[in-house]
Scaffold this motif. Structure first.
Motif, PDB file in Angstrom:
ATOM      1  N   PHE A 143     -28.739  53.550 -35.984  1.00  0.00           N
ATOM      2  CA  PHE A 143     -28.105  54.811 -35.569  1.00  0.00           C
ATOM      3  C   PHE A 143     -26.838  54.533 -34.768  1.00  0.00           C
ATOM      4  O   PHE A 143     -25.821  55.211 -34.932  1.00  0.00           O
ATOM      5  CB  PHE A 143     -29.088  55.649 -34.748  1.00  0.00           C
ATOM      6  CG  PHE A 143     -28.506  56.941 -34.240  1.00  0.00           C
ATOM      7  CD1 PHE A 143     -27.981  57.874 -35.119  1.00  0.00           C
ATOM      8  CD2 PHE A 143     -28.473  57.221 -32.874  1.00  0.00           C
ATOM      9  CE1 PHE A 143     -27.437  59.070 -34.650  1.00  0.00           C
ATOM     10  CE2 PHE A 143     -27.940  58.394 -32.402  1.00  0.00           C
ATOM     11  CZ  PHE A 143     -27.409  59.336 -33.287  1.00  0.00           C
ATOM     12  N   LEU A 144     -26.875  53.537 -33.903  1.00  0.00           N
ATOM     13  CA  LEU A 144     -25.681  53.148 -33.150  1.00  0.00           C
ATOM     14  C   LEU A 144     -24.556  52.762 -34.107  1.00  0.00           C
ATOM     15  O   LEU A 144     -23.390  53.146 -33.909  1.00  0.00           O
ATOM     16  CB  LEU A 144     -26.007  52.005 -32.202  1.00  0.00           C
ATOM     17  CG  LEU A 144     -24.889  51.513 -31.268  1.00  0.00           C
ATOM     18  CD1 LEU A 144     -25.475  50.956 -29.973  1.00  0.00           C
ATOM     19  CD2 LEU A 144     -24.035  50.434 -31.933  1.00  0.00           C
TER      20      LEU A 144
ATOM     21  N   VAL B 219     -34.440  39.989 -32.509  1.00  0.00           N
ATOM     22  CA  VAL B 219     -34.532  40.559 -33.855  1.00  0.00           C
ATOM     23  C   VAL B 219     -33.893  41.946 -33.860  1.00  0.00           C
ATOM     24  O   VAL B 219     -34.256  42.799 -33.049  1.00  0.00           O
ATOM     25  CB  VAL B 219     -36.001  40.665 -34.302  1.00  0.00           C
ATOM     26  CG1 VAL B 219     -36.104  41.376 -35.650  1.00  0.00           C
ATOM     27  CG2 VAL B 219     -36.641  39.282 -34.375  1.00  0.00           C
ATOM     28  N   PRO B 220     -32.927  42.202 -34.753  1.00  0.00           N
ATOM     29  CA  PRO B 220     -32.312  43.539 -34.782  1.00  0.00           C
ATOM     30  C   PRO B 220     -33.336  44.606 -35.122  1.00  0.00           C
ATOM     31  O   PRO B 220     -34.142  44.436 -36.031  1.00  0.00           O
ATOM     32  CB  PRO B 220     -31.239  43.417 -35.870  1.00  0.00           C
ATOM     33  CG  PRO B 220     -31.653  42.249 -36.702  1.00  0.00           C
ATOM     34  CD  PRO B 220     -32.367  41.312 -35.778  1.00  0.00           C
ATOM     35  N   ARG B 221     -33.296  45.708 -34.372  1.00  0.00           N
ATOM     36  CA  ARG B 221     -34.242  46.808 -34.563  1.00  0.00           C
ATOM     37  C   ARG B 221     -33.635  47.858 -35.489  1.00  0.00           C
ATOM     38  O   ARG B 221     -32.441  48.130 -35.451  1.00  0.00           O
ATOM     39  CB  ARG B 221     -34.563  47.477 -33.232  1.00  0.00           C
ATOM     40  CG  ARG B 221     -35.467  46.821 -32.231  1.00  0.00           C
ATOM     41  CD  ARG B 221     -35.828  45.407 -32.334  1.00  0.00           C
ATOM     42  NE  ARG B 221     -36.617  45.008 -31.161  1.00  0.00           N
ATOM     43  CZ  ARG B 221     -36.772  43.776 -30.777  1.00  0.00           C
ATOM     44  NH1 ARG B 221     -36.192  42.785 -31.432  1.00  0.00           N
ATOM     45  NH2 ARG B 221     -37.517  43.506 -29.711  1.00  0.00           N
ATOM     46  N   ARG B 222     -34.511  48.477 -36.266  1.00  0.00           N
ATOM     47  CA  ARG B 222     -34.055  49.511 -37.179  1.00  0.00           C
ATOM     48  C   ARG B 222     -33.418  50.671 -36.417  1.00  0.00           C
ATOM     49  O   ARG B 222     -32.465  51.302 -36.902  1.00  0.00           O
ATOM     50  CB  ARG B 222     -35.220  49.996 -38.046  1.00  0.00           C
ATOM     51  CG  ARG B 222     -34.852  50.988 -39.133  1.00  0.00           C
ATOM     52  CD  ARG B 222     -33.876  50.418 -40.151  1.00  0.00           C
ATOM     53  NE  ARG B 222     -34.355  49.207 -40.776  1.00  0.00           N
ATOM     54  CZ  ARG B 222     -35.188  49.167 -41.818  1.00  0.00           C
ATOM     55  NH1 ARG B 222     -35.659  50.266 -42.340  1.00  0.00           N
ATOM     56  NH2 ARG B 222     -35.553  48.005 -42.331  1.00  0.00           N
ATOM     57  N   ARG B 223     -33.910  50.975 -35.205  1.00  0.00           N
ATOM     58  CA  ARG B 223     -33.351  52.100 -34.458  1.00  0.00           C
ATOM     59  C   ARG B 223     -31.874  51.895 -34.137  1.00  0.00           C
ATOM     60  O   ARG B 223     -31.130  52.855 -33.965  1.00  0.00           O
ATOM     61  CB  ARG B 223     -34.144  52.324 -33.163  1.00  0.00           C
ATOM     62  CG  ARG B 223     -34.175  51.133 -32.219  1.00  0.00           C
ATOM     63  CD  ARG B 223     -34.683  51.542 -30.823  1.00  0.00           C
ATOM     64  NE  ARG B 223     -35.983  52.166 -30.871  1.00  0.00           N
ATOM     65  CZ  ARG B 223     -37.142  51.515 -30.780  1.00  0.00           C
ATOM     66  NH1 ARG B 223     -37.142  50.211 -30.657  1.00  0.00           N
ATOM     67  NH2 ARG B 223     -38.275  52.144 -30.804  1.00  0.00           N
TER      68      ARG B 223
ATOM     69  N   LEU C 228     -35.545  57.886 -35.762  1.00  0.00           N
ATOM     70  CA  LEU C 228     -35.491  56.471 -35.414  1.00  0.00           C
ATOM     71  C   LEU C 228     -35.833  56.226 -33.941  1.00  0.00           C
ATOM     72  O   LEU C 228     -35.798  55.086 -33.489  1.00  0.00           O
ATOM     73  CB  LEU C 228     -34.087  55.912 -35.698  1.00  0.00           C
ATOM     74  CG  LEU C 228     -33.679  55.824 -37.161  1.00  0.00           C
ATOM     75  CD1 LEU C 228     -32.261  55.278 -37.288  1.00  0.00           C
ATOM     76  CD2 LEU C 228     -34.640  54.939 -37.942  1.00  0.00           C
ATOM     77  N   TYR C 229     -36.144  57.277 -33.193  1.00  0.00           N
ATOM     78  CA  TYR C 229     -36.423  57.158 -31.759  1.00  0.00           C
ATOM     79  C   TYR C 229     -35.261  56.449 -31.054  1.00  0.00           C
ATOM     80  O   TYR C 229     -35.467  55.557 -30.235  1.00  0.00           O
ATOM     81  CB  TYR C 229     -37.733  56.393 -31.514  1.00  0.00           C
ATOM     82  CG  TYR C 229     -38.912  56.971 -32.243  1.00  0.00           C
ATOM     83  CD1 TYR C 229     -39.555  58.126 -31.779  1.00  0.00           C
ATOM     84  CD2 TYR C 229     -39.385  56.386 -33.415  1.00  0.00           C
ATOM     85  CE1 TYR C 229     -40.633  58.672 -32.467  1.00  0.00           C
ATOM     86  CE2 TYR C 229     -40.461  56.924 -34.100  1.00  0.00           C
ATOM     87  CZ  TYR C 229     -41.076  58.061 -33.618  1.00  0.00           C
ATOM     88  OH  TYR C 229     -42.136  58.602 -34.303  1.00  0.00           O
TER      89      TYR C 229
ATOM     90  N   SER D  80     -39.031  53.583 -38.347  1.00  0.00           N
ATOM     91  CA  SER D  80     -37.948  52.909 -37.627  1.00  0.00           C
ATOM     92  C   SER D  80     -38.127  51.400 -37.620  1.00  0.00           C
ATOM     93  O   SER D  80     -37.564  50.693 -36.809  1.00  0.00           O
ATOM     94  CB  SER D  80     -37.888  53.427 -36.187  1.00  0.00           C
ATOM     95  OG  SER D  80     -39.100  53.191 -35.521  1.00  0.00           O
ATOM     96  N   SER D  81     -38.941  50.889 -38.554  1.00  0.00           N
ATOM     97  CA  SER D  81     -39.248  49.465 -38.575  1.00  0.00           C
ATOM     98  C   SER D  81     -38.028  48.598 -38.756  1.00  0.00           C
ATOM     99  O   SER D  81     -37.092  48.942 -39.444  1.00  0.00           O
ATOM    100  CB  SER D  81     -40.231  49.192 -39.711  1.00  0.00           C
ATOM    101  OG  SER D  81     -40.404  47.813 -39.912  1.00  0.00           O
TER     102      SER D  81
END
Length: 299
Positions: A114-115, A107-111, A287-288, A16-17
């Motif tokens: 999903f949104l 910083v945009p998160r990889r998780r 992706l938690y 999910s980096s």
């Protein structure tokens, strides 16, 4: 209260980096050349000594981004000193896109990808034959808005944030997609002409409980604005404000989507229901990521 593993944290460098990819197609063969003054093994050793878990991957990105040996040395020093990798590079990879990220910007998160996927799927089902009206609220760098525009095509795109540094950064990203960025507090920043017209409203609100902010990695605590992290006593203060006003801005059948911690989802659902929205919870275990959606009823 949500556990800290469900919070947006830039040190979560797993599947999910949020890290950009060393195989990014935007990097040419010239970009990947190694400045001769500092070898790859030396860069890796410096990063590993500084506690960078994925030192090899980061080294490839820094070597590819540095134009001169002096640039590379400065970038390695900055990263080893704790500056987020994305701030060192000046960009983050998000939904397969390169998004500019400046100092002091979330910083945009990889998780959060999903949104975006959920927003695109719901919007494609809801809108046909006209441009989508999309809003990226609490936009940060504007990564979510950029990804929505790239996926949906014809979009009337608006974004907003209360943090001036984020607004400046987002304008560079969002304007390139034909969108507009507004500065201000949540819906107060948006033009009133959007009321009742928004098909998809993505609000990547802060949801870390105040008492848990100190548990976040130093990359977030030191280098990202507190307003982008601290969600109040239970992490849901901003979410409740969004849920309480969203129905007035959504078109009939339109959706608002927010990211929460898994343990916060039930309370978020109640907030959406209290705001006159039909709630739904979705999750991506890989992706938690937990996303709560609110739909404005057609009638």
């Amino acid at each position: 209260m949500s556990d800290t593993t469900s919070h947006p944290a830039p040190s979560d460098r797993s599947a999910s980096s949020a890290y950009p990819s060393a195989s990014d197609p935007h990097l040419s063969a010239t970009d990947r050349s190694v400045p001769s003054a500092l070898s790859r093994s030396t860069v890796v050793a410096r990063l590993r000594a500084a506690g960078c878990v994925f030192a090899e991957d980061e080294a490839e990105l820094l070597l590819g981004a540095a134009g001169t040996p002096a640039d590379l040395a400065a970038m390695v020093d900055s990263r080893a000193g704790g500056l987020p990798l994305e701030h060192v590079l000046g960009w983050a990879e998000f939904c397969g896109l390169r998004v500019t990220v400046g100092p002091g910007v979330f910083v945009p998160r990889r998780r959060t990808e999903f949104l975006v996927r959920r927003a695109v799927a719901l919007t494609v089902d809801h809108v046909a034959g006209r441009p989508v009206v999309a809003v990226d609220l609490c936009c940060g760098s504007g990564a979510v808005g950029v990804a929505l525009a790239a996926a949906l095509g014809a979009v009337e795109l608006h974004a907003a944030d209360v943090e001036p540094a984020a607004v400046r950064c987002a304008r560079g990203n969002i304007t390139a997609m034909g969108g507009t960025v507004h500065e201000g507090d949540l819906f107060a920043a948006l033009p009133r002409s959007l009321r009742g017209r928004v098909d998809v409203l993505a609000a990547n609100v802060p949801y870390v409980p105040t008492d848990e902010v100190e548990l976040l990695p130093s990359e977030a605590r030191v280098h990202e604005p507190l307003v982008a992290l601290d969600g109040g006593s239970d992490g849901l203060d901003i979410l409740r404000r969004v849920a309480g006003e969203a129905a007035r801005w959504l078109a009939p059948g339109g959706h608002v989507l927010v990211e929460t911690g898994e343990r916060q989802a039930e309370a978020a659902v109640e907030a959406f229901r209290a705001g006159g929205l039909v709630p739904e919870v979705s999750a991506d275990d890989a992706l938690y990521s937990t996303v709560v959606t609110g739909r404005r009823p057609l009638r």
